[in-house]
Design a protein around this motif. Sequence first.
Motif, PDB file in Angstrom:
ATOM      1  N   THR A   7      54.938  34.120  37.793  1.00  0.00           N
ATOM      2  CA  THR A   7      54.279  33.969  36.499  1.00  0.00           C
ATOM      3  C   THR A   7      54.847  34.999  35.537  1.00  0.00           C
ATOM      4  O   THR A   7      54.993  36.178  35.889  1.00  0.00           O
ATOM      5  N   THR A  11      47.687  42.519  30.618  1.00  0.00           N
ATOM      6  CA  THR A  11      47.164  41.842  29.428  1.00  0.00           C
ATOM      7  C   THR A  11      46.148  42.686  28.678  1.00  0.00           C
ATOM      8  O   THR A  11      46.182  42.760  27.440  1.00  0.00           O
ATOM      9  N   ARG A  26      48.471  38.320  42.223  1.00  0.00           N
ATOM     10  CA  ARG A  26      48.894  38.396  40.828  1.00  0.00           C
ATOM     11  C   ARG A  26      47.796  38.900  39.904  1.00  0.00           C
ATOM     12  O   ARG A  26      48.041  39.731  39.010  1.00  0.00           O
ATOM     13  N   GLU A  27      46.566  38.439  40.094  1.00  0.00           N
ATOM     14  CA  GLU A  27      45.534  38.583  39.071  1.00  0.00           C
ATOM     15  C   GLU A  27      45.173  40.024  38.719  1.00  0.00           C
ATOM     16  O   GLU A  27      45.056  40.350  37.521  1.00  0.00           O
ATOM     17  N   TYR A  44      54.870  37.219  31.988  1.00  0.00           N
ATOM     18  CA  TYR A  44      54.039  37.857  30.973  1.00  0.00           C
ATOM     19  C   TYR A  44      54.962  38.464  29.922  1.00  0.00           C
ATOM     20  O   TYR A  44      55.981  39.081  30.275  1.00  0.00           O
ATOM     21  N   ALA A  48      47.959  41.466  36.632  1.00  0.00           N
ATOM     22  CA  ALA A  48      48.014  40.736  35.362  1.00  0.00           C
ATOM     23  C   ALA A  48      46.914  41.197  34.418  1.00  0.00           C
ATOM     24  O   ALA A  48      47.126  41.286  33.198  1.00  0.00           O
ATOM     25  N   THR A  66      54.650  29.648  34.229  1.00  0.00           N
ATOM     26  CA  THR A  66      54.807  29.837  35.668  1.00  0.00           C
ATOM     27  C   THR A  66      55.920  28.929  36.180  1.00  0.00           C
ATOM     28  O   THR A  66      56.026  27.769  35.761  1.00  0.00           O
ATOM     29  N   GLU A 117      50.158  35.853  29.197  1.00  0.00           N
ATOM     30  CA  GLU A 117      50.774  34.936  30.150  1.00  0.00           C
ATOM     31  C   GLU A 117      51.577  33.890  29.389  1.00  0.00           C
ATOM     32  O   GLU A 117      51.101  33.310  28.423  1.00  0.00           O
TER      33      GLU A 117
END
Length: 315
Positions: free
Chosen positions: A185, A170, A162-163, A187, A166, A180, A177
Amino acid sequence: MSNGIHHVTVIGGPAVRNHDFYTRVLGMRLVKTTVNFDDPGTYHLYYGDEAGRPGSILTFFPWEHVAPGRLGVGETQETVFRVPEAAMGFWTHRFIEKGVEHQAPEKRFGESVCSFKDPDGTRLALVAVRGAEAEPGWSGGGVPAEHALRGLQGVSLLLEQREPTAAVLTDVFGFREAGTEGSTTRYVADGHAVGGVVDIRAVGGFLKPRPGGGSVHHIAFRAKDDAEQAAMVKRLKENHGLETTEQKDRNYFRSVYFREPGHVLFEIATDEPGFAVDEPADALGTSLKLPAQYEPMRERIERQLPPLAPAQPAD
């Protein structure tokens, strides 16, 4: 500042069947009939709301004999449309009446969601949105205005991690975010009711996708103009080490493309000039529009392309 989704582009099956489903069953407006700018032997069909506003657009490259795609990690899992809360019953009955493959409504992030598929297996969903009835709905496709789609809510991505993705959402597109549920998760792009949600479902051990009929080709995010797009390109390179293509003129927007860290193809598309640049707003999608380089080939291209049955109001 945040930037929502501009459009989602899918690989489809036969153009006539695709056109029938999206204009008659879902009641969307065909807002542009053109060709794939990189392969003029096939259509590029754009469906949206009455004005073809950014965030309402689902587009297709329809292939007559496409093999079905297979969902895998590193791909868009689902594309979600917004409808008024009171419309979910209408749509459930309509899917039964029209023989549309669908699931029973379920709750996601506190909202009622009904998943369904088009004839090519494209994974879609409706989400019941409180207050959406106050927004205009296109009724020219046979779906009453009070039940009509109100544009895209967003997409869900099936990714290994995910990171890294993400971080792009962002930092570059201004999403934040928002919560979850299980492995998913959410956004959101504040200020963008239409096209303002990206859900990331992080899973390990899935097969890689096999692109084909029903597969999302790319997701386009909005840039107000060339300057904002250039700023995003700069941020992608400096902060994330990601290179984009050169800018490509798609007549209705200008685009750059890149693979985000989870391998999904992302596009940044300008809001300007829009779909009314080459035909009146009340005649959108009614004639074949070609980019200038293909105009000398119009007669040959028109012979190659299958006819599109005119949209008729659904029963």
